[in-house]
Design a protein around this motif. Structure first.
Motif, PDB file in Angstrom:
ATOM      1  N   ALA A  90      38.748  35.444  32.711  1.00 51.37           N
ATOM      2  CA  ALA A  90      38.531  36.720  32.027  1.00 51.37           C
ATOM      3  C   ALA A  90      37.082  37.167  32.131  1.00 51.37           C
ATOM      4  CB  ALA A  90      38.953  36.605  30.562  1.00 51.37           C
ATOM      5  N   MET A 106      35.803  40.384  34.317  1.00 49.66           N
ATOM      6  CA  MET A 106      35.427  41.569  33.530  1.00 49.66           C
ATOM      7  C   MET A 106      33.936  41.711  33.285  1.00 49.66           C
ATOM      8  SD  MET A 106      38.461  42.006  30.706  1.00 49.66           S
ATOM      9  CE  MET A 106      38.491  40.336  30.050  1.00 49.66           C
ATOM     10  N   LEU A 152      46.537  36.488  30.101  1.00 48.13           N
ATOM     11  CA  LEU A 152      45.485  37.343  30.650  1.00 48.13           C
ATOM     12  C   LEU A 152      45.685  38.799  30.223  1.00 48.13           C
ATOM     13  CD1 LEU A 152      44.934  36.023  34.295  1.00 48.13           C
ATOM     14  CD2 LEU A 152      43.225  36.130  32.466  1.00 48.13           C
ATOM     15  N   LYS A 153      46.933  39.263  30.275  1.00 51.77           N
ATOM     16  CA  LYS A 153      47.220  40.642  29.849  1.00 51.77           C
ATOM     17  C   LYS A 153      46.796  40.857  28.394  1.00 51.77           C
ATOM     18  CE  LYS A 153      51.344  41.208  32.735  1.00 51.77           C
ATOM     19  NZ  LYS A 153      52.827  41.391  32.663  1.00 51.77           N
ATOM     20  N   TYR A 192      43.047  41.092  28.219  1.00 54.04           N
ATOM     21  CA  TYR A 192      42.593  42.369  28.768  1.00 54.04           C
ATOM     22  C   TYR A 192      42.872  43.509  27.806  1.00 54.04           C
ATOM     23  CZ  TYR A 192      41.140  41.131  33.522  1.00 54.04           C
ATOM     24  OH  TYR A 192      40.453  40.653  34.608  1.00 54.04           O
ATOM     25  N   VAL A 212      40.189  43.519  24.978  1.00 52.43           N
ATOM     26  CA  VAL A 212      38.765  43.532  25.295  1.00 52.43           C
ATOM     27  C   VAL A 212      38.141  44.860  24.874  1.00 52.43           C
ATOM     28  CG1 VAL A 212      38.944  44.494  27.637  1.00 52.43           C
ATOM     29  CG2 VAL A 212      37.085  42.930  27.077  1.00 52.43           C
ATOM     30  N   GLY A 265      46.466  48.270  32.804  1.00 48.93           N
ATOM     31  CA  GLY A 265      45.117  48.709  32.494  1.00 48.93           C
ATOM     32  C   GLY A 265      44.567  49.603  33.589  1.00 48.93           C
ATOM     33  N   LYS A 297      39.074  50.693  31.337  1.00 48.98           N
ATOM     34  CA  LYS A 297      39.722  49.459  30.900  1.00 48.98           C
ATOM     35  C   LYS A 297      39.873  48.564  32.122  1.00 48.98           C
ATOM     36  CE  LYS A 297      41.680  47.787  27.062  1.00 48.98           C
ATOM     37  NZ  LYS A 297      40.977  47.746  25.764  1.00 48.98           N
ATOM     38  N   PRO A 298      39.440  47.314  32.068  1.00 52.24           N
ATOM     39  CA  PRO A 298      39.659  46.422  33.211  1.00 52.24           C
ATOM     40  C   PRO A 298      41.139  46.335  33.554  1.00 52.24           C
ATOM     41  CG  PRO A 298      38.126  45.441  31.660  1.00 52.24           C
ATOM     42  CD  PRO A 298      38.695  46.651  30.977  1.00 52.24           C
ATOM     43  N   ILE A 334      44.462  44.416  35.526  1.00 54.60           N
ATOM     44  CA  ILE A 334      45.155  43.305  36.182  1.00 54.60           C
ATOM     45  C   ILE A 334      46.241  43.918  37.058  1.00 54.60           C
ATOM     46  CG2 ILE A 334      46.673  41.316  35.863  1.00 54.60           C
ATOM     47  CD1 ILE A 334      45.288  40.751  33.253  1.00 54.60           C
TER      48      ILE A 334
END
Length: 506
Positions: free
Chosen positions: A283, A287, A314-315, A318, A321, A361, A376-377, A379
């Motif tokens: 992450a 990011m 991970l989602k 994200y 964040v 994102g 927004k980062p 994935i």
């Protein structure tokens, strides 16, 4: 923070660093990605100015090379002291010009301090080898001498540390430096030069005029450095596209180059990985700095047996964040550098969708003025390594793919052009050692159970695989800034000649 207050903060910070040049008297507009608004305008140099600086540096080299290396190290020691005094101010300038969080800005300045400490010790360790010789009564050895003028070209995403990596080593090796910073981050460069000038003033008359100079302006100034035969070494940090331009031009004149370029960096997550550790490392690696690092994690190969654990986690990370102005909030993710970076991200995500990818994102965030670009980062779950996955996009995009066979994952890991850093997450000794072996990662940095992002002073940074790479900031990187001579000394009374050859001199 309003535009006016940001401009005022910029001026106050520059003054604190010792910059006396006008910040509103030129044609180069400096825009902060925090707001997208101008904070300064600088006068620029011309190509003729660059040539004049090169002449001054060449003259400085004639004097500086004669100063004993430990004495040269004293200048770098003083520079380290001055950096410590100005750490907060320089870190703030990195945030203003590059959009980094305060901790990242301070971290970059700390790298400058660390390379100074490294270089001071190095000034007493510029060792050559004693070489075994086949000739009796002889001694053979190598010696290292200063190389010449060093041209340093840096990118916006690390506006000061790469210059320090190069200049600290170059100075102790006996070389003057000329710095061409990115036209997006010239203020930080001027602040760094002002800090070095304080050290030069303390150092005294052994330091010649023109030992360190800064060129402010566009690509034509980099061109002047790259094509000048008087510049012995070009060290350039930036994209692989830039490297393909710089490398051949320097080679054409038989100059030396250090090319520390971008990286389409990847990680492999194995079945035995510590999942919590992996999530944190991936992450941040993907990011941090809004994906605008040469060591950003851009591709992730996850074993099929744990894919459904890793990707949802991970989602979730994200989605939670924070994105925002790092000088006003505690946001982890700051802005993209400009609209061009945002457009490149949108284009890559659209291409990924067309290639069968599922995007999570990536939306623009309404957290600043319309002139700033916060996102927004993203994935992107990809069916295979294709399309935009095979090239570097300088934005927070992480492409995730499944794998079933470890050897195939390594092959896919290596099957892209750019590659600077790499990681594997595993507790299996065989997988670990294979990844670090000759048939493992082909990158200059190969990590185990830590992310791709970041490098530590002392271990040379570089090795971008497309170009053969360059090595900066530690290890034996100092050799690139010097020239080597092999010396043979005959202390016998005989002159060895080829068998059967003799001379009658008398």
């Amino acid at each position: 923070m309003s535009t006016n207050s940001l401009a005022s903060t910029t001026r106050a910070t520059m003054e604190a660093c010792g910059v006396t040049a006008s910040l509103d008297a030129g044609s180069l507009t400096v825009v902060s990605p925090l707001t997208g608004e101008a904070v300064a305008s600088l006068a620029t140099h011309s190509a003729d100015d660059a040539k004049a600086m090169i002449r001054t540096a060449k003259q400085a080299f004639r004097q500086w090379r004669l100063v004993p290396a430990p004495r040269r190290g004293e200048l770098v020691r003083l520079f380290g002291e001055e950096l410590r005094k100005s750490k907060e101010d320089l870190g703030r300038m990195v945030s203003i010009e590059a959009g980094k969080s305060p901790s990242e800005g301070l971290g970059e300045v700390q790298e400058m301090i660390d390379i100074c400490d490294f270089a001071v010790g190095l000034s007493r360790q510029l060792y050559g080898l004693t070489i075994a010789t086949e000739r009796p009564g002889h001694r053979m050895m190598e010696t290292w001498h200063p190389l010449g003028v060093v041209g340093i070209i840096t990118a916006f995403n690390f506006p000061c540390a790469p210059w320090a990596w190069n200049s600290a080593l170059a100075l102790v090796c006996g070389d003057p430096v000329i710095w061409k910073p990115s036209e997006k981050t010239p203020l930080t460069a001027l602040a760094c030069q002002a800090v070095l000038e304080r050290a030069l003033a303390r150092f005294g008359e052994d330091a010649p005029e023109g030992l360190s100079q800064v060129l402010v302006g566009g690509p034509e100034l980099g061109e002047a450095l790259v094509t000048s035969e008087a510049v012995a070494l070009i060290s350039a940090t930036g994209s692989t596209r830039m490297g393909r331009i710089v490398g051949p031009k320097v080679a054409e004149r038989f100059g030396r180059s250090i090319l520390e370029l971008g990286g389409n960096n990847a990680g492999i997550v194995c079945p035995s990985a510590d999942l919590d550790m992996t999530l944190r490392a991936v992450a941040f690696g993907a990011m941090g700095t809004a994906g605008q690092r040469c060591t950003t994690t851009r591709r992730l190969f996850v074993h099929e047996s744990i894919y459904d654990q890793i990707v949802p986690a991970l989602k979730k990370a994200y989605a939670s964040v924070s994105v925002g102005n790092p000088l006003e909030t505690n946001a982890l993710v700051g802005p993209l550098i400009d609209k061009a970076a945002f457009d490149g991200m949108v284009e890559a995500l659209n291409e990924a969708k067309e290639a069968g990818g599922t995007v999570h994102g990536g939306e623009r965030q309404d957290v600043g003025p319309d002139t700033a670009y916060y996102v927004k980062p993203a994935i992107v779950e990809m069916p295979s390594q294709t399309g935009p996955v095979t090239r570097e996009t300088f934005a927070p995009i992480l492409y995730v793919m499944k794998y079933s066979d470890f050897d195939e994952a390594i092959e896919q890991h290596n099957d892209v052009g750019g590659g600077l850093s790499s990681s594997i997450f595993t507790t299996d000794l065989r997988e670990m050692e294979t990844f670090l072996s000759a048939r493992g990662s082909d990158c200059g940095i190969a990590n185990v159970n830590i992310g791709t992002s970041g490098a530590e002073i002392g271990g040379a940074f570089g090795g971008e695989k497309e170009t053969g790479g360059g090595r900066e900031s530690g290890s034996d990187a100092w050799r690139a800034y010097m020239r080597r001579a092999t010396n043979t000394i005959n202390y016998s009374r005989e002159l060895p000649l080829a068998q059967g050859v003799s001379f009658d001199i008398g």
